[in-house]
Design an enzyme around this catalytic site. Sequence first.
Site, PDB file in Angstrom:
ATOM      1  N   SER A  44       6.884  31.535 -30.908  1.00  0.00           N
ATOM      2  CA  SER A  44       6.225  30.238 -30.701  1.00  0.00           C
ATOM      3  C   SER A  44       4.833  30.179 -31.325  1.00  0.00           C
ATOM      4  O   SER A  44       3.949  29.509 -30.785  1.00  0.00           O
ATOM      5  CB  SER A  44       6.177  29.876 -29.213  1.00  0.00           C
ATOM      6  OG  SER A  44       7.501  29.754 -28.695  1.00  0.00           O
ATOM      7  N   GLY A  51       9.319  30.993 -36.585  1.00  0.00           N
ATOM      8  CA  GLY A  51      10.642  30.363 -36.540  1.00  0.00           C
ATOM      9  C   GLY A  51      10.510  28.854 -36.678  1.00  0.00           C
ATOM     10  O   GLY A  51      10.385  28.317 -37.769  1.00  0.00           O
ATOM     11  N   GLY A  52      10.517  28.166 -35.548  1.00  0.00           N
ATOM     12  CA  GLY A  52      10.518  26.701 -35.531  1.00  0.00           C
ATOM     13  C   GLY A  52       9.491  26.059 -36.448  1.00  0.00           C
ATOM     14  O   GLY A  52       9.822  25.137 -37.226  1.00  0.00           O
ATOM     15  N   TRP A  85      13.835  31.075 -41.089  1.00  0.00           N
ATOM     16  CA  TRP A  85      14.522  29.782 -40.920  1.00  0.00           C
ATOM     17  C   TRP A  85      15.701  29.878 -39.952  1.00  0.00           C
ATOM     18  O   TRP A  85      16.263  28.875 -39.555  1.00  0.00           O
ATOM     19  CB  TRP A  85      15.024  29.269 -42.270  1.00  0.00           C
ATOM     20  CG  TRP A  85      13.930  28.923 -43.238  1.00  0.00           C
ATOM     21  CD1 TRP A  85      12.586  28.872 -42.979  1.00  0.00           C
ATOM     22  CD2 TRP A  85      14.088  28.578 -44.623  1.00  0.00           C
ATOM     23  NE1 TRP A  85      11.912  28.497 -44.116  1.00  0.00           N
ATOM     24  CE2 TRP A  85      12.795  28.314 -45.143  1.00  0.00           C
ATOM     25  CE3 TRP A  85      15.196  28.457 -45.474  1.00  0.00           C
ATOM     26  CZ2 TRP A  85      12.596  27.941 -46.472  1.00  0.00           C
ATOM     27  CZ3 TRP A  85      14.993  28.089 -46.799  1.00  0.00           C
ATOM     28  CH2 TRP A  85      13.698  27.835 -47.290  1.00  0.00           C
ATOM     29  N   LYS A  86      16.113  31.105 -39.626  1.00  0.00           N
ATOM     30  CA  LYS A  86      17.317  31.318 -38.796  1.00  0.00           C
ATOM     31  C   LYS A  86      18.497  30.548 -39.418  1.00  0.00           C
ATOM     32  O   LYS A  86      18.581  30.476 -40.639  1.00  0.00           O
ATOM     33  CB  LYS A  86      17.031  30.907 -37.346  1.00  0.00           C
ATOM     34  CG  LYS A  86      15.741  31.551 -36.825  1.00  0.00           C
ATOM     35  CD  LYS A  86      15.563  31.463 -35.348  1.00  0.00           C
ATOM     36  CE  LYS A  86      14.246  32.128 -34.972  1.00  0.00           C
ATOM     37  NZ  LYS A  86      14.050  32.239 -33.547  1.00  0.00           N
ATOM     38  N   GLU A 140       7.667  40.739 -31.452  1.00  0.00           N
ATOM     39  CA  GLU A 140       8.164  39.455 -30.990  1.00  0.00           C
ATOM     40  C   GLU A 140       8.632  39.580 -29.545  1.00  0.00           C
ATOM     41  O   GLU A 140       9.779  39.982 -29.290  1.00  0.00           O
ATOM     42  CB  GLU A 140       9.343  38.997 -31.866  1.00  0.00           C
ATOM     43  CG  GLU A 140       8.973  38.770 -33.311  1.00  0.00           C
ATOM     44  CD  GLU A 140       9.869  37.713 -33.960  1.00  0.00           C
ATOM     45  OE1 GLU A 140       9.330  36.745 -34.498  1.00  0.00           O
ATOM     46  OE2 GLU A 140      11.107  37.844 -33.887  1.00  0.00           O
ATOM     47  N   GLY A 178      11.093  30.856 -29.508  1.00  0.00           N
ATOM     48  CA  GLY A 178      11.745  29.549 -29.394  1.00  0.00           C
ATOM     49  C   GLY A 178      11.532  28.876 -28.051  1.00  0.00           C
ATOM     50  O   GLY A 178      12.207  27.896 -27.732  1.00  0.00           O
ATOM     51  N   HIS A 231      16.002  41.588 -35.446  1.00  0.00           N
ATOM     52  CA  HIS A 231      15.543  40.401 -34.709  1.00  0.00           C
ATOM     53  C   HIS A 231      16.212  40.373 -33.335  1.00  0.00           C
ATOM     54  O   HIS A 231      17.368  40.759 -33.197  1.00  0.00           O
ATOM     55  CB  HIS A 231      15.882  39.126 -35.494  1.00  0.00           C
ATOM     56  CG  HIS A 231      15.204  37.923 -34.916  1.00  0.00           C
ATOM     57  ND1 HIS A 231      15.712  37.268 -33.819  1.00  0.00           N
ATOM     58  CD2 HIS A 231      14.059  37.295 -35.239  1.00  0.00           C
ATOM     59  CE1 HIS A 231      14.885  36.274 -33.513  1.00  0.00           C
ATOM     60  NE2 HIS A 231      13.882  36.261 -34.362  1.00  0.00           N
TER      61      HIS A 231
HETATM   62  P1  PGA Z   1       9.842  30.873 -32.981  1.00  0.00           P
HETATM   63  O1  PGA Z   1      10.739  32.065 -33.583  1.00  0.00           O
HETATM   64  O2  PGA Z   1       8.608  30.779 -33.834  1.00  0.00           O
HETATM   65  O3  PGA Z   1      10.703  29.647 -33.106  1.00  0.00           O
HETATM   66  O4  PGA Z   1       9.533  31.226 -31.591  1.00  0.00           O
HETATM   67  C1  PGA Z   1      10.142  33.243 -34.041  1.00  0.00           C
HETATM   68  C2  PGA Z   1      11.230  34.207 -34.467  1.00  0.00           C
HETATM   69  O5  PGA Z   1      12.271  34.262 -33.808  1.00  0.00           O
HETATM   70  O6  PGA Z   1      11.085  34.939 -35.451  1.00  0.00           O
END
Ligand code: PGA
Length: 259
Positions: free
Chosen positions: A222, A243-244, A21-22, A177, A183, A105
Site C-alpha cells: 500500500s 502494486g495498485g 502490475w500483478k 512486504e 493491497g 511474492h
Molecule cells: P500494493 O501491492 O501496493 O497494491 O499493496 C504491493 C505488492 O504486492 O507488491
Amino acid sequence: IIALFLVSVKRMRKTIVAGNWKMNASKDSVDNLIKDLLTGMDGITSEVLVCAPFPYLAQVELLIQGSKVMLGAQNLNTNASGAYTGEVSADMIKDFGARHVIVGHSERRSLYGETSAMVAEKTKAALNAGLTPLLCIGESIEQRDSGNTEAVIEKQLSAVIELVGIEAFNQIIIAYEPVWAIGTGVTATPEQAQEAHLFIRSLLAKNDESVAQKTPILYGGSMNASNASELISCADIDGGLIGGAALKAEDFLQICKVG
Ligand code: PGA
C-alpha cells in the site's frame, strides 16, 4: 555524526521504484500506461522498473526502448527449458529485454504454495541467467501479532542465503512486504517498516557487512503517492515495490520522484 554517516551510506544505494502490475493489463492499458510514464520521466533519478505479466513483456520491451524505464517479470520456472507446460524460464524472460524478476511474492507463497526452499531455487535460477531477483519477504498479520515477525523474516531470508550465498546479494534486491499491508490500504508506519528493514540489513551484515550496506531493500504494501516520501526517507528503505499505485502513471511517477 552518526546521522550523517547513515545518510551517506544510504546515498550509496540508489532509490529503486518497481511497479508490480500483478494480473492487471491489456494491450490498450499497457500502451497508455507506458506512454504516460515516459512523458513524465524527465528529471527522475530513481531507477524505475515495471514488472509486467508474461504476455506483455514483448509489448513493454518495444515501448521502453531508449528510455530509462526497465522491465521485469513476476515469476519464473527454475528449469531452463523442456516439458513444463504453462511455465516460463529465466532465459525467456531475458529474451524480451527484462533484467529483473520478482521471486517469492506473498501471493505466490500463499496462493500457489511456494515454500522458502522453492523461492530460493527461483532466486538461484534467476541469478544463473543473469537476471536480478527482486526477493519478497514479509510476515502475515497473525505472525506479527504473535511476535514472530523477525523469526519469519529470518527464515525466509536464510533459505536464500544458504542456497545462493551472501555474495550473490550483490545482485539481489530485497523487498520487505508485510502481507497485511499488501493491497489493503493499511501501510506499515515508517517506524514499523524501518525496524523491519534494519533487521533485514542486520541479518545480511551477520554474513557480510559490505554486502549488507550495498543491498537495496524496498518496502512494499500500500505504498502510494502520499505516503512514499516518509517511507523512502527512512535510513534503510531504499525504494518501493508498488502494486495498485503502479497502475496509474501519475501516482507511480509521483513515487518515482521521491528518490
Ligand atoms: P500494493 O501491492 O501496493 O497494491 O499493496 C504491493 C505488492 O504486492 O507488491
